[in-house]
Structures are given as structure tokens and as C-alpha cells.
Design a protein around this motif. Sequence first.
Motif, mmCIF file in Angstrom:
data_model
loop_
_atom_site.group_PDB
_atom_site.id
_atom_site.type_symbol
_atom_site.label_atom_id
_atom_site.label_comp_id
_atom_site.label_asym_id
_atom_site.label_seq_id
_atom_site.Cartn_x
_atom_site.Cartn_y
_atom_site.Cartn_z
ATOM 1 N N UNK A 65 -14.613 0.692 -4.349
ATOM 2 C CA UNK A 65 -15.899 1.309 -4.309
ATOM 3 C C UNK A 65 -16.616 0.881 -3.146
ATOM 4 N N UNK A 66 -15.998 -0.049 -2.394
ATOM 5 C CA UNK A 66 -16.618 -0.447 -1.131
ATOM 6 C C UNK A 66 -15.646 -0.312 -0.086
ATOM 7 N N UNK A 67 -15.714 -1.273 0.969
ATOM 8 C CA UNK A 67 -14.614 -1.045 1.981
ATOM 9 C C UNK A 67 -13.247 -1.689 1.637
ATOM 10 N N UNK A 68 -12.145 -0.815 1.590
ATOM 11 C CA UNK A 68 -10.963 -1.133 0.980
ATOM 12 C C UNK A 68 -9.788 -0.701 2.118
ATOM 13 N N UNK A 69 -8.670 -1.585 1.783
ATOM 14 C CA UNK A 69 -7.465 -1.133 2.558
ATOM 15 C C UNK A 69 -6.239 -1.528 1.884
ATOM 16 N N UNK A 70 -5.122 -1.003 2.405
ATOM 17 C CA UNK A 70 -3.870 -1.555 1.813
ATOM 18 C C UNK A 70 -3.107 -2.202 3.129
ATOM 19 N N UNK A 71 -2.724 -3.543 2.483
ATOM 20 C CA UNK A 71 -2.294 -4.458 3.394
ATOM 21 C C UNK A 71 -1.004 -4.079 3.992
ATOM 22 N N UNK A 72 -0.285 -3.041 3.387
ATOM 23 C CA UNK A 72 0.965 -2.343 3.934
ATOM 24 C C UNK A 72 1.219 -0.896 3.737
ATOM 25 N N UNK A 73 -0.031 -0.375 4.356
ATOM 26 C CA UNK A 73 -0.267 1.215 4.339
ATOM 27 C C UNK A 73 0.910 1.505 4.835
ATOM 28 N N UNK A 74 1.572 1.311 5.917
ATOM 29 C CA UNK A 74 2.938 2.110 6.378
ATOM 30 C C UNK A 74 3.942 2.133 5.562
ATOM 31 N N UNK A 75 4.010 1.083 4.538
ATOM 32 C CA UNK A 75 5.063 0.911 3.969
ATOM 33 C C UNK A 75 4.903 1.330 2.523
ATOM 34 N N UNK A 76 3.622 1.828 2.280
ATOM 35 C CA UNK A 76 3.423 1.939 0.791
ATOM 36 C C UNK A 76 4.546 2.963 0.219
ATOM 37 N N UNK A 77 4.856 2.875 -1.004
ATOM 38 C CA UNK A 77 5.748 3.541 -2.048
ATOM 39 C C UNK A 77 5.330 5.021 -2.244
ATOM 40 N N UNK A 78 6.159 5.841 -2.673
ATOM 41 C CA UNK A 78 6.173 7.052 -2.842
ATOM 42 C C UNK A 78 5.108 7.436 -3.767
ATOM 43 N N UNK A 79 4.867 6.853 -4.924
ATOM 44 C CA UNK A 79 3.626 7.014 -5.738
ATOM 45 C C UNK A 79 2.354 7.098 -5.115
#
Length: 124
Positions: A65-79
Motif C-alpha cells: 500500500x506504500x512504495x513497493x518493489x520486487x527484488x527480482x522483478x526481471x526474474x519473477x515467475x509466471x504467476x
Amino acid sequence: MPHPCQTCGACCARFRVAFHWSETTAYAETGMPAELTEPLDAHRVSMRGTDSRTPHCINLVGAVGSAVGCAHYARRPSPCRDLGAAWEFGEPSPQCDRARAAYGLAPLTVETWRSRLTGMPPDA
Ligand code: SF4
Ligand code: SF4
């Protein structure tokens, strides 16, 4: 205006994220680091932290609900790739709606994206 997912992250802390082990580095160098997953069954793994009654993916950085990110966005899996933000491309997304509702966030609407495009507030 940031992309709505960058101020949300609810789906990363609401569902079990399960996928075939071949999407990890156990099979391909470009996959999700295998050590960030845990075995689920004979063929599937899940992102650490998500096979829980209170899921929270190990890769999720920031506060939902605030500033977020995915530490491995480029490698995120299919789901993760498959779960679309509601109405971003003209389609509803019940999973997006459910995840956001669980954190008290209003559902995204067509107007959300229109206002992002035009820079005008949603109620203008
Ligand atoms: S719940 Fe919807 S808006 Fe929030 S991060 Fe997931 S896809 Fe994006
Ligand atoms: S891998 Fe990234 S996009 Fe997928 S659930 Fe975890 S934080 Fe979210």
C-alpha cells in the motif's frame, strides 16, 4: 504518477506463488534464484514466504500500500507475470481486486488508467 503496482504490492502478500521448478536457477541461469523458493510438491516450488496463512513473498520490498518493489522483478515467475493489474489492458482482474481489498485498497478502474494517461485526477 507511478504505476499503481508500485504503490500496492498486495498480490505479493496475499497468494501462494507456485510454479514449475524449471522456472528457477535449478534449470536456467536466468530463472528465479532457487534458494528463494521452497519445494511444494514433486514438480512445483513456491516463493519463500507465500505458502503461509499470512503470505508475504521474500522478494517484496517495502510496505504493502506504500512504495513497493520486487527484488527480482526481471526474474519473477509466471504467476507474477500472469496476474494483471485490473483494467490496465482493458480486462478485469478478480485476483487484483481481492488482493487490494484485503489491504483496504480500492479496486483499480478504467478511470485509474485514464487519469494516469492524461495526468488528470480520476474525478476530473
Ligand atoms: S494487487 Fe493489482 S495493483 Fe496491486 S500489485 Fe498486484 S496487480 Fe498490481
Ligand atoms: S516474485 Fe516479485 S512479483 Fe512475484 S510475488 Fe514475489 S515480490 Fe511479487
